[in-house]
Design a protein around this motif. Structure first.
Motif, short mmCIF file in Angstrom:
data_model
loop_
_atom_site.label_atom_id
_atom_site.label_comp_id
_atom_site.label_asym_id
_atom_site.label_seq_id
_atom_site.Cartn_x
_atom_site.Cartn_y
_atom_site.Cartn_z
N UNK A 63 0.89 -1.12 -0.04
CA UNK A 63 0.07 -0.02 -0.10
C UNK A 63 0.89 1.23 0.18
N UNK A 64 1.79 1.33 0.84
CA UNK A 64 2.98 2.35 0.69
C UNK A 64 3.57 2.49 -0.69
N UNK A 65 3.92 1.50 -1.33
CA UNK A 65 4.30 1.71 -2.57
C UNK A 65 3.32 2.18 -3.62
N UNK A 66 2.13 1.71 -3.39
CA UNK A 66 1.03 2.06 -4.56
C UNK A 66 0.85 3.50 -4.25
N UNK A 71 -2.59 -3.79 -9.21
CA UNK A 71 -2.26 -4.62 -10.37
C UNK A 71 -1.32 -4.31 -11.44
N UNK A 72 -1.20 -3.20 -11.47
CA UNK A 72 0.00 -2.80 -12.52
C UNK A 72 1.30 -2.96 -12.02
N UNK A 105 5.82 -8.31 -10.43
CA UNK A 105 5.70 -9.67 -10.20
C UNK A 105 5.41 -9.58 -8.80
N UNK A 106 6.01 -8.75 -7.85
CA UNK A 106 5.81 -8.77 -6.36
C UNK A 106 6.45 -7.73 -5.61
N UNK A 107 6.09 -7.47 -4.38
CA UNK A 107 7.03 -6.21 -3.85
C UNK A 107 8.63 -6.64 -3.74
N UNK A 108 8.97 -8.01 -3.63
CA UNK A 108 10.29 -8.30 -3.62
C UNK A 108 10.83 -8.14 -5.11
N UNK A 157 14.11 -5.69 -5.67
CA UNK A 157 15.35 -6.26 -6.49
C UNK A 157 15.60 -5.18 -7.56
N UNK A 158 14.49 -4.82 -8.38
CA UNK A 158 14.65 -3.77 -9.38
C UNK A 158 15.38 -2.54 -8.81
#
Length: 177
Positions: free
Chosen positions: A31-34, A42-43, A49-52, A56-57
């Motif tokens: 939610x913080x990231x969104x 969803x995007x 793929x995931x928070x992880x 990593x990116x």
């Protein structure tokens, strides 16, 4: 046919890197990231793929854009005191100060991909210091000096006391011929 991507992936990764550097992986929710990235959940999942995956990116981007250019510059410094001063100053207040250290402390022991990225960053700093030491400098000294730069910075970040540059500069002065 799917809808075109409604956000700039590089900007999203950069914003995520700042958020992860400030709060850590565990302290940052999806939610913080969104909210911070301004993207739909969803995007985020579709692209990363995931928070992880986003983490990593973000860590990869941090290495490529902040840590590796910094270490390349340190490796061309005019002598050990100048190289250590440059490293300490950058790790004190520059973008290299945050995410790499948090990744090492928080995620590397449990996530092999994070560990590999952290090791890449640490090895680059050691290599830069080795270059400044020259061929006569023992490799173990470069490892110890890199660990000192990072360790003093981590302590400074954790306790909020003096900047790391002062301690590292004092050491550089003692080691200078």
């Amino acid at each position: 046919m799917g809808r075109p991507r409604a956000f700039d992936e590089d900007e999203a990764v950069a914003a995520a890197a700042r958020l992860f550097a400030a709060r850590g992986f565990e302290g940052t929710s999806v939610d913080d990231l969104v909210g911070a990235l301004g993207v739909h959940r969803g995007s985020l999942y579709k692209v990363f793929g995931s928070k992880r995956g986003l983490y990593l990116a973000a860590l990869r981007r941090h290495l490529d854009r902040d840590v590796l250019p910094l270490t390349a510059a340190i490796g061309t410094a005019a002598g050990l005191p100048a190289g250590l001063a440059q490293a300490a100053a950058a790790y004190d207040s520059g973008p290299a100060a945050g995410l790499l250290l948090l990744a090492a402390a928080e995620r590397a022991a449990e996530d092999p991909e994070t560990a590999a990225l952290v090791e890449e960053g640490f090895a680059a700093l050691e290599s830069a210091i080795r270059a400044v030491l020259g061929p006569a400098g023992p490799p173990v000294l470069a490892e110890a000096l890199a660990a000192t730069v990072l360790g003093v910075r981590l302590r400074s970040r954790a306790t909020g006391d003096r900047p790391a540059a002062g301690a590292v500069l004092a050491l550089a002065d003692r080691l200078a011929p």
